[in-house]
Design a protein around this motif. Structure first.
Motif, mmCIF file in Angstrom:
data_model
loop_
_atom_site.group_PDB
_atom_site.id
_atom_site.type_symbol
_atom_site.label_atom_id
_atom_site.label_comp_id
_atom_site.label_asym_id
_atom_site.label_seq_id
_atom_site.Cartn_x
_atom_site.Cartn_y
_atom_site.Cartn_z
ATOM 1 N N ALA A 34 31.215 58.708 -16.868
ATOM 2 C CA ALA A 34 32.154 59.290 -15.884
ATOM 3 C C ALA A 34 31.933 59.249 -14.233
ATOM 4 N N GLU A 35 30.592 59.578 -14.121
ATOM 5 C CA GLU A 35 30.003 59.857 -12.741
ATOM 6 C C GLU A 35 29.864 58.131 -12.167
ATOM 7 N N ARG A 36 29.420 57.409 -13.054
ATOM 8 C CA ARG A 36 29.170 56.100 -12.510
ATOM 9 C C ARG A 36 30.582 55.682 -12.042
ATOM 10 N N VAL A 37 31.904 55.828 -13.007
ATOM 11 C CA VAL A 37 33.035 55.418 -12.703
ATOM 12 C C VAL A 37 33.914 56.023 -11.516
ATOM 13 N N ASN A 68 35.709 37.515 -3.083
ATOM 14 C CA ASN A 68 34.201 37.365 -2.721
ATOM 15 C C ASN A 68 33.823 38.213 -1.505
ATOM 16 N N ASP A 69 34.762 38.771 -0.684
ATOM 17 C CA ASP A 69 34.467 39.871 0.458
ATOM 18 C C ASP A 69 34.302 40.882 -0.413
ATOM 19 N N ILE A 70 34.851 41.406 -1.305
ATOM 20 C CA ILE A 70 34.765 42.578 -2.204
ATOM 21 C C ILE A 70 33.586 42.706 -2.710
ATOM 22 N N ILE A 71 33.269 41.655 -3.384
ATOM 23 C CA ILE A 71 31.775 41.506 -3.880
ATOM 24 C C ILE A 71 30.773 41.672 -2.967
ATOM 25 N N GLY A 72 30.839 41.112 -1.913
ATOM 26 C CA GLY A 72 29.560 41.231 -0.847
ATOM 27 C C GLY A 72 29.536 42.818 -0.498
ATOM 28 N N LEU A 73 30.817 43.509 -0.466
ATOM 29 C CA LEU A 73 30.629 44.610 0.211
ATOM 30 C C LEU A 73 30.284 45.629 -1.216
ATOM 31 N N LEU A 74 30.414 45.447 -2.172
ATOM 32 C CA LEU A 74 29.853 46.025 -3.213
ATOM 33 C C LEU A 74 28.347 45.982 -3.583
ATOM 34 N N VAL A 75 27.901 44.804 -3.344
ATOM 35 C CA VAL A 75 26.482 44.405 -3.242
ATOM 36 C C VAL A 75 25.737 45.315 -2.253
ATOM 37 N N ALA A 81 27.105 43.672 -8.833
ATOM 38 C CA ALA A 81 28.347 43.224 -8.710
ATOM 39 C C ALA A 81 28.245 41.731 -8.519
ATOM 40 N N THR A 82 28.997 40.982 -9.398
ATOM 41 C CA THR A 82 29.192 39.628 -9.535
ATOM 42 C C THR A 82 30.661 39.163 -9.751
ATOM 43 N N HIS A 83 30.918 37.663 -9.060
ATOM 44 C CA HIS A 83 32.112 37.255 -9.169
ATOM 45 C C HIS A 83 32.236 36.059 -10.153
ATOM 46 N N ASP A 84 33.312 35.985 -11.002
ATOM 47 C CA ASP A 84 33.600 34.977 -12.074
ATOM 48 C C ASP A 84 32.508 34.797 -13.005
ATOM 49 N N THR A 85 31.798 36.056 -13.417
ATOM 50 C CA THR A 85 30.981 35.896 -14.599
ATOM 51 C C THR A 85 31.511 35.971 -15.766
ATOM 52 N N ASP A 86 30.907 35.240 -16.882
ATOM 53 C CA ASP A 86 31.535 34.837 -18.112
ATOM 54 C C ASP A 86 31.540 35.919 -19.045
ATOM 55 N N TYR A 87 32.817 36.643 -19.269
ATOM 56 C CA TYR A 87 32.916 37.789 -20.391
ATOM 57 C C TYR A 87 34.100 37.284 -21.115
ATOM 58 N N ASN A 88 33.920 36.385 -22.153
ATOM 59 C CA ASN A 88 34.984 35.727 -22.777
ATOM 60 C C ASN A 88 35.878 35.251 -21.789
ATOM 61 N N ILE A 93 35.732 40.679 -11.144
ATOM 62 C CA ILE A 93 34.499 41.352 -10.421
ATOM 63 C C ILE A 93 33.850 41.934 -11.692
ATOM 64 N N VAL A 94 32.781 41.941 -11.575
ATOM 65 C CA VAL A 94 31.861 42.453 -12.740
ATOM 66 C C VAL A 94 30.824 43.466 -12.099
ATOM 67 N N ILE A 95 30.864 44.682 -12.638
ATOM 68 C CA ILE A 95 29.737 45.563 -12.078
ATOM 69 C C ILE A 95 28.931 46.080 -13.495
ATOM 70 N N LYS A 96 27.767 46.017 -13.352
ATOM 71 C CA LYS A 96 26.863 46.194 -14.451
ATOM 72 C C LYS A 96 25.809 47.345 -14.064
ATOM 73 N N GLY A 97 25.532 48.263 -14.921
ATOM 74 C CA GLY A 97 24.626 49.525 -14.776
ATOM 75 C C GLY A 97 23.956 49.811 -15.962
ATOM 76 N N ILE A 98 23.204 50.968 -15.760
ATOM 77 C CA ILE A 98 22.323 51.514 -16.848
ATOM 78 C C ILE A 98 22.974 51.809 -17.986
ATOM 79 N N ASP A 99 22.324 51.988 -19.108
ATOM 80 C CA ASP A 99 22.936 52.478 -20.302
ATOM 81 C C ASP A 99 24.118 51.795 -20.893
ATOM 82 N N GLY A 100 24.066 50.463 -20.438
ATOM 83 C CA GLY A 100 24.944 49.375 -21.052
ATOM 84 C C GLY A 100 26.421 49.632 -20.020
ATOM 85 N N PHE A 101 26.240 50.370 -18.982
ATOM 86 C CA PHE A 101 27.718 50.514 -18.315
ATOM 87 C C PHE A 101 27.989 49.234 -17.723
#
Length: 206
Positions: A34-37, A68-75, A81-88, A93-101
């Motif tokens: 919840a805090e990460r979200v 890509n502007d948003i991705i750059g600011l997130l990074v 944060a990445t753009h166009d990452t393959d998840y099916n 926009i994909v943001i990954k974090g600890i504990d499988g976030f």
């Protein structure tokens, strides 16, 4: 030689409310999903203001360039944060974090409500795993016309018609943002979506 030591509360006071530094601090020290979200949502809200502030420079840009502007600011804010990452499929926009976030967003230039619906369905039924710690995301809406409020009211009506009145709400912090709740088909858990418009209309009358 003595060293100054600050508590987390003191550091938050130093950085000030809603600053980029505070967003980074809250994300680094987040101890739960919840805090990460909340940290990601704060980052998106700050980025929206930055994009609106420079709408003149972005009004004629396409979906990928804007994303890509948003991705750059997130990074820059410290997110993985990445753009166009393959998840099916290729998620915007994909943001990954600890504990499988995992936090995902699909981004669309608003043209029709059917186009927004496609983005929402991509997020809900294609890209998102819907597992614990992976059940929050966003639909980013690049709005190039006037009157965002009217568009979001109509989009809310569209969502209510398909999802039900109790599952769609106006954000209590920003009346232009919608929050919706869905039962994820794969996991059976609740999946929460923020519908966030970015106003890029630029038509000076002077």
């Amino acid at each position: 030689m003595s060293e100054d030591r600050f508590s987390l509360r003191e550091l938050r006071m130093i950085f000030g409310r809603s600053s980029p530094g505070l967003i980074q601090l809250n994300y680094i020290f987040s101890a739960s999903h919840a805090e990460r979200v909340n940290a990601v949502n704060s980052a998106i809200d700050w980025i929206v203001l930055e994009c609106v502030r420079t709408a003149r420079d972005r009004a004629n840009r396409g979906e990928d360039a804007l994303t890509n502007d948003i991705i750059g600011l997130l990074v820059a804010l410290g997110f993985d944060a990445t753009h166009d990452t393959d998840y099916n499929g290729h998620c915007d926009i994909v943001i990954k974090g600890i504990d499988g976030f995992l936090w995902l967003a699909e981004a669309k230039v608003h043209s029709t409500y059917e186009w927004l619906t496609k983005g929402l369905l991509q997020l809900l039924t294609r890209y998102s795993p819907g597992m614990p710690g992976q059940n929050d995301g966003a639909l980013i809406i690049y709005h190039k016309g006037p009157d965002i409020s009217r568009t979001m009211d109509r989009w809310r009506n569209h969502l209510v018609a398909s999802e039900g009145e109790g599952l769609v709400a106006v954000c209590d912090k920003n009346p232009l943002i919608l929050n919706s709740r869905h039962i994820h088909r794969r996991s059976g858990l609740e999946y929460r979506v923020r519908h966030v418009p970015i106003g890029l209309y630029h038509d000076p009358q002077d």
